[in-house]
Design an enzyme around this catalytic site. Structure first.
Site, PDB file in Angstrom:
ATOM      1  N   HIS A 129       0.819  -1.208   0.000  1.00 48.01           N
ATOM      2  CA  HIS A 129       0.000   0.000   0.000  1.00 48.01           C
ATOM      3  C   HIS A 129       0.852   1.256   0.000  1.00 48.01           C
ATOM      4  O   HIS A 129       0.643   2.185  -0.780  1.00 48.01           O
ATOM      5  CB  HIS A 129      -0.994   0.049   1.162  1.00 48.01           C
ATOM      6  CG  HIS A 129      -1.849   1.281   1.111  1.00 48.01           C
ATOM      7  ND1 HIS A 129      -1.469   2.488   1.656  1.00 48.01           N
ATOM      8  CD2 HIS A 129      -3.043   1.505   0.514  1.00 48.01           C
ATOM      9  CE1 HIS A 129      -2.402   3.392   1.395  1.00 48.01           C
ATOM     10  NE2 HIS A 129      -3.366   2.821   0.708  1.00 48.01           N
ATOM     11  N   HIS A 160       2.070   8.057  -7.430  1.00 48.48           N
ATOM     12  CA  HIS A 160       2.206   9.337  -6.715  1.00 48.48           C
ATOM     13  C   HIS A 160       3.647   9.580  -6.279  1.00 48.48           C
ATOM     14  O   HIS A 160       3.913   9.785  -5.090  1.00 48.48           O
ATOM     15  CB  HIS A 160       1.326   9.411  -5.455  1.00 48.48           C
ATOM     16  CG  HIS A 160      -0.095   8.983  -5.635  1.00 48.48           C
ATOM     17  ND1 HIS A 160      -0.908   9.515  -6.596  1.00 48.48           N
ATOM     18  CD2 HIS A 160      -0.852   8.079  -4.950  1.00 48.48           C
ATOM     19  CE1 HIS A 160      -2.106   8.953  -6.488  1.00 48.48           C
ATOM     20  NE2 HIS A 160      -2.093   8.089  -5.514  1.00 48.48           N
ATOM     21  N   ASP A 168      -7.138   6.544 -10.583  1.00 49.70           N
ATOM     22  CA  ASP A 168      -7.070   6.490  -9.125  1.00 49.70           C
ATOM     23  C   ASP A 168      -8.429   6.565  -8.437  1.00 49.70           C
ATOM     24  O   ASP A 168      -9.138   5.568  -8.358  1.00 49.70           O
ATOM     25  CB  ASP A 168      -6.098   7.596  -8.654  1.00 49.70           C
ATOM     26  CG  ASP A 168      -5.776   7.521  -7.169  1.00 49.70           C
ATOM     27  OD1 ASP A 168      -6.353   6.690  -6.475  1.00 49.70           O
ATOM     28  OD2 ASP A 168      -4.934   8.312  -6.698  1.00 49.70           O
TER      29      ASP A 168
END
Ligand code: NGQ
Ligand code: ZN
Length: 417
Positions: A177, A240, A291
């Site tokens: 994650h 990101h 996203d």
């Protein structure tokens, strides 16, 4: 300029059917977030931020069942295909029941995504996410995060079970994650256990707070830490990679990894601007993702990627170069060239733009990409073919109506919950 790959060509060509070009890979998706798009745009706190948005997102996440996820994902994938995306990397962490207990079939939520992809025909790189802690300090998952969590052992078992279903349109990869959510030892253990060639995606440096926490706890910025502690190479996609210093820009570019830039979500969440020009100068590989699905359009992701740079530099035509003066063509080539490495699908699917769409009338090979990306949108997409299936015909997905019926029912349930 065109790159041959697997018999296909990264190029735009005028055919009797219209302007044919390779489909765009969507490198980052959390399908369930489609259900809350546009619903977090009201002030709750004068200091609303990424972190307050995340609370709203968690409240929506808590309501999902496998059946609801299937319906929302199917609608989303229809929209993606109609917009010109032909594959999607699903960064999937909504694994368990809301209280953290396993579903009877532990892979039920993954299975819902697989079914949605199969029903709509989009190629799916499913990235089950390892999520273990609530922050860099190793704190336990909060109540709302509990349904995301796995032990390393259970996580690897999930991957192994899913891999049995892999086929030409389904690739199972791995996602961590974030460095916030996966302790150092677990990063090492999982990477060592992955099959060769497995794709690895990670959220890396989206918010300054996580850069600061990483420095405080791990003694390095997140991208620096990752480059120093993992064999980051072409199997990797860094999602990101927003906050980078010069050394990190060169480090990622030199590693061969792909950066997944989620322009509209990063803008929506107030993340910051990716240093595109420096990264291109360093030879870095990149692609785009939708996203949170605040927008489901490769056109918008690519257009706003360029516009963000223009707004900061107070100049125009930032992504292009003397070798490829068209900004639109440069952006499309960037997205095409990262697709195989990031998704694991070494294929080219086809999107056909309507040569008679007002915005494309009189277009030439030289300006068709610019016209589509800067003045057009989804209305120019006429046909989409994935894996030999003609899934979008005259701008409409073949399951458009059926998906919408299920989606309406799912949203009604979610909003009542
Ligand atoms: C996610 N989304 O996992 O859905 C994240 C928010 C987090 C984005 N970063 C949650 N855009 O990063 O903790
Ligand atoms: Zn994400």
């Amino acid at each position: 300029m065109a790159l041959r790959e697997n018999g296909g060509m990264h190029d735009i060509q005028l055919t009797e059917r219209g302007w044919a070009l390779p489909g765009i890979a969507n490198l980052h998706s959390h399908a369930f977030q489609r259900a809350m798009a546009g619903m977090a745009e009201r002030q709750g706190d004068p200091n609303d931020s990424f972190w307050t948005w995340r609370e709203t997102m968690y409240a929506m996440a808590a309501r999902f069942t496998p059946e609801l996820l299937r319906a929302v994902a199917a609608q989303l994938y229809v929209e993606m295909l109609e917009a010109g995306y032909t594959s999607v990397c699903e960064f999937h962490y909504l694994h368990h029941r809301p209280d953290g207990g396993f579903h009877d079939d532990r892979a039920a939520m993954s299975q819902a995504l697989i079914e949605a992809a199969r029903a709509t025909g989009i190629r799916l790189t499913l990235l089950p996410v390892l999520y273990m802690s609530g922050g860099f300090d190793g704190r336990a998952l909060s109540e709302r995060q509990r349904r995301f969590g796995h032990s390393v052992e259970d996580y690897l078992r999930l991957l192994e079970g899913l891999r049995a279903q892999e086929n030409a349109s389904l690739n199972i990869g791995c996602a961590l994650h974030s460095l916030r959510a996966v302790p150092e030892g677990a990063v090492r253990e999982v990477l060592a256990a992955l099959p060769q060639g497995s794709r690895i995606h990670i959220h890396i440096a989206e918010q300054m707070a996580e850069v600061e926490d990483s420095i405080a706890v791990r003694g390095a910025r997140p991208v620096r830490w990752l480059l120093d502690h993992a064999d980051v190479d072409a199997r990797w996609t860094l999602v990101h990679a927003t906050h980078l210093d010069d050394g990190e820009v060169r480090g990622i570019a030199g590693s061969g990894a792909t950066v997944a830039i989620c322009t509209t979500t990063e803008g929506n969440l107030g993340d910051g601007l990716f240093p595109l020009r420096d990264y291109l100068d360093a030879g870095g590989r990149w692609g785009v993702g939708s996203d949170s699905h605040i927008s489901v359009s490769p056109v918008e992701e690519l257009r706003w990627l360029e516009y963000g740079q223009r707004l900061r530099a107070q100049r125009r035509n930032i992504a292009s170069s003397a070798a490829m003066p068209s900004v639109g063509e440069t952006l499309l080539h960037g997205a095409w060239q990262s697709a195989a490495a990031s998704t694991g699908f070494d294929v080219i699917d086809e999107v056909v733009l309507d040569a008679d769409a007002p915005v494309l009338i009189g277009a030439t090979r030289e300006d068709v990409a610019d016209r589509w990306l800067f003045a057009g949108n989804r209305d120019a997409v006429k046909d989409v073919h994935v894996a030999g299936h003609h899934v979008v015909i005259n701008g409409r997905h073949i399951a458009h109506d059926a998906a919408l019926v299920d989606y309406r029912r799912a949203i009604t349930t979610l909003l009542a919950g």
